[in-house]
Design an enzyme around this catalytic site. Structure first.
Site, short mmCIF file in Angstrom:
data_model
loop_
_atom_site.label_atom_id
_atom_site.label_comp_id
_atom_site.label_asym_id
_atom_site.label_seq_id
_atom_site.Cartn_x
_atom_site.Cartn_y
_atom_site.Cartn_z
N ARG A 96 -13.30 90.45 105.11
CA ARG A 96 -13.40 91.19 103.83
C ARG A 96 -14.73 90.88 103.13
O ARG A 96 -15.37 91.77 102.56
CB ARG A 96 -12.22 90.83 102.94
CG ARG A 96 -12.29 91.45 101.56
CD ARG A 96 -11.02 91.20 100.77
NE ARG A 96 -11.13 91.58 99.37
CZ ARG A 96 -10.22 91.31 98.44
NH1 ARG A 96 -9.11 90.67 98.78
NH2 ARG A 96 -10.39 91.69 97.19
N ASN A 150 -3.66 97.03 103.89
CA ASN A 150 -4.73 97.94 103.50
C ASN A 150 -5.62 98.34 104.66
O ASN A 150 -5.70 97.59 105.63
CB ASN A 150 -5.60 97.26 102.43
CG ASN A 150 -5.07 97.55 101.05
OD1 ASN A 150 -4.58 98.63 100.79
ND2 ASN A 150 -5.20 96.56 100.16
N CYS A 172 2.06 100.62 97.83
CA CYS A 172 0.96 99.99 97.09
C CYS A 172 1.46 99.64 95.70
O CYS A 172 2.37 100.28 95.17
CB CYS A 172 -0.18 100.99 96.98
SG CYS A 172 -1.61 100.31 96.15
N HIS A 202 -4.94 104.40 96.39
CA HIS A 202 -6.15 103.97 95.68
C HIS A 202 -6.97 105.17 95.21
O HIS A 202 -8.17 105.05 94.94
CB HIS A 202 -6.99 103.00 96.53
CG HIS A 202 -6.33 101.65 96.69
ND1 HIS A 202 -6.94 100.58 97.29
CD2 HIS A 202 -5.10 101.22 96.31
CE1 HIS A 202 -6.11 99.53 97.27
NE2 HIS A 202 -4.99 99.91 96.70
N TYR A 256 -9.28 102.23 90.75
CA TYR A 256 -10.23 102.43 91.84
C TYR A 256 -11.13 103.65 91.63
O TYR A 256 -12.18 103.77 92.25
CB TYR A 256 -9.50 102.56 93.18
CG TYR A 256 -8.95 101.24 93.68
CD1 TYR A 256 -9.74 100.38 94.45
CD2 TYR A 256 -7.66 100.84 93.37
CE1 TYR A 256 -9.25 99.16 94.89
CE2 TYR A 256 -7.16 99.62 93.81
CZ TYR A 256 -7.96 98.78 94.58
OH TYR A 256 -7.49 97.58 95.02
C1 G6P Z 1 -4.55 95.54 94.32
C2 G6P Z 1 -4.47 96.60 95.38
C3 G6P Z 1 -4.22 96.00 96.71
C4 G6P Z 1 -5.30 94.98 96.97
C5 G6P Z 1 -5.32 93.94 95.89
C6 G6P Z 1 -6.49 93.01 96.05
O1 G6P Z 1 -3.33 95.00 94.14
O2 G6P Z 1 -3.46 97.53 95.12
O3 G6P Z 1 -4.24 97.01 97.67
O4 G6P Z 1 -5.10 94.36 98.20
O5 G6P Z 1 -5.42 94.52 94.65
O6 G6P Z 1 -6.31 91.91 95.24
P1 G6P Z 1 -7.18 90.59 95.47
O7 G6P Z 1 -6.64 89.60 94.53
O8 G6P Z 1 -6.99 90.22 96.93
O9 G6P Z 1 -8.58 91.01 95.19
#
Ligand code: G6P
Length: 442
Positions: A96, A150, A172, A202, A256
């Site tokens: 990531r 995701n 989601c 998103h 988003y």
């Molecule tokens: C939100 C989104 C998820 C994503 C997450 C990331 O909840 O809906 O799809 O994975 O944020 O959160 P983070 O704490 O990993 O940045």
């Protein structure tokens, strides 16, 4: 399903798992789970053990008879499962971080699920989820697959298009997060709020908002124009919207959407963060480290509040309510990712959309919304085209198809930059993209 329920969670060593456990405990009376299998891979073994021990302590404290099994053997776990939830990350947070860092070098948004990062997360993830689908077909053909991995929209699209599974739902926490944000901004109980959700994962909009059945869309829009509104998510910058733009749009965007409607400001913030605190993945890596230290404490037997610093708030409510409603044939309304079937007029019937559905034991029945307003429609269609081409690239490992996906993504500003980013990211993620070195036939 007259025996107790068997749930299998793939990616069980995730720091989010305590959310799920809490949700299952809360609903035990309606959702009598007897077996919960947490599955992970060798690299996640230590985390799986920490999470597994915490899960057992939480369950013991709650006094519910759920047996927790930990395994690295996915096939052993899947046998006769009733529900399979997926929440894995191919390449872990290191991948990531690359998805977030590489694009910004080319002046393009670097994000987990949007732009080039979203494309590469899909390319890494889709082949794995399709393998899981084959295992489900063989070992637990009656199970429901509830995917949280995701990019959830693209993954659902790929499963609908390239697997034989019919019982699949993508999930989601963004819609529930929006609903909670609206309730808090309007200072009312969330149960009094209903939102008509429609769009893609998103990329979802609230087309209308009701308080006790009466539309309050205009007041919510007005609230959104306040830069200090509460409608933000932990993982996305809450940069203020241009008030007249939000009024003109006339529907509620999700967090988003800032990447699309405020691209240059979001990019500038990302660049600054990358140079100072680190990208979101790097911040989350530190948070994860702290979380697992907390999880290790043998005295801890609840979901720790520190988990709330992550973007996944309300994840357990979304996932557990969905499973509960399928199991108990509740016919309540929940926003999920499913086959469009005419719910949104301008999206193909066979494509995945995120839309309110009536949840039954036969699965979600999407509620028709007519269409998304014309000003927002084009972007939604473009992202849908991107998701379809990206899924095809993930399955075929075809370079040109991947380049096409990268170039048509609205966050990528030129074909030349698309190729440069693609080449650098293909090299950086080589280990997790075997289909691009040994192409597979569809
Ligand atoms: C939100 C989104 C998820 C994503 C997450 C990331 O909840 O809906 O799809 O994975 O944020 O959160 P983070 O704490 O990993 O940045």
């Amino acid at each position: 399903m007259s025996k107790g329920i068997k749930i299998v969670t793939i990616g069980g060593g995730s720091s989010y798992t305590p959310e799920l456990i809490e949700g299952f405990i809360k609903r035990y009376d309606e959702l009598p789970i007897t077996e919960l299998w947490l599955v992970d891979i060798e690299a996640g073994k230590e985390k799986l053990e920490i999470i597994g021990s915490l899960a057992k302590r939480m369950i013991q404290k709650a006094g519910v008879p759920i047996d927790v099994h930990l395994t690295l053997d996915r096939r052993e776990a899947l046998k006769d499962a009733d529900f399979v939830t997926t929440q894995f990350r191919v390449g872990l947070l290191d991948a990531r971080a690359k998805d977030e860092r590489i694009p910004i070098k080319y002046g393009v948004i670097g994000q987990e699920t949007n732009g080039p990062g979203g494309l590469f997360k899909g390319l890494r993830t889709i082949p794995v989820i399709l393998e899981i689908c084959k295992d489900i077909e063989e070992l637990c053909p009656n199970a429901w697959l509830v995917n949280f991995t995701n990019p959830a929209g693209m993954v659902t699209e790929a499963v609908l298009r390239y697997s034989n599974l019919k019982k699949v739902v993508g999930l989601c926490n963004v819609p529930i997060g929006m609903k909670m944000g609206i309730a808090s901004a309007m200072d009312v109980e969330p149960s009094r709020i209903h939102v008509d959700f429609a769009g893609l994962n998103h990329m979802v909009f609230g087309l209308n908002v009701y308080l006790d059945g009466v539309s309050i869309l205009d007041s919510v829009i007005e609230r959104m124009t306040d830069p200090n509104n509460e409608m933000t998510m932990k993982n996305i910058s809450g940069l203020a919207w241009e008030p007249d733009f939000i009024r003109a749009l006339g529907v509620i965007p999700c967090g988003y959407h800032r990447y699309y409607y405020k691209t240059s400001e979001m990019l500038a913030e990302e660049i600054e963060a990358a140079e100072t605190v680190g990208t979101r993945a790097e911040v989350v890596q530190k948070l994860e480290h702290e979380l697992f230290e907390i999880y290790k404490n043998p005295e801890l037997d609840i979901k720790p509040p520190q988990l709330e610093k992550r973007g996944g708030a309300f994840y357990s409510d979304a996932a557990c309510s969905l499973i509960n409603s399928i199991y108990n044939d509740k016919h309540d309304i929940q926003p999920v990712n499913t086959r469009n079937n005419g719910a949104i007029a301008s999206i193909p019937n066979d494509s995945a959309v995120e839309v309110n559905c009536v949840i039954t034991k036969e699965g979600p029945i999407p509620i028709a919304v007519g269409d998304i307003p014309v000003a927002a429609r084009g972007l939604v269609q473009q992202i849908k085209s991107f998701e379809r081409v990206a899924s095809e690239a993930a399955v075929t490992g075809d370079y040109q198809t991947a380049l096409l996906a990268m170039t048509i993504n609205p966050l990528v500003h030129s074909d030349k930059a698309a190729k440069q980013i693609l080449d650098e990211m293909l090299a950086a993620h080589k280990e997790y993209l075997p289909q691009f070195t040994q192409p597979v036939k569809v």
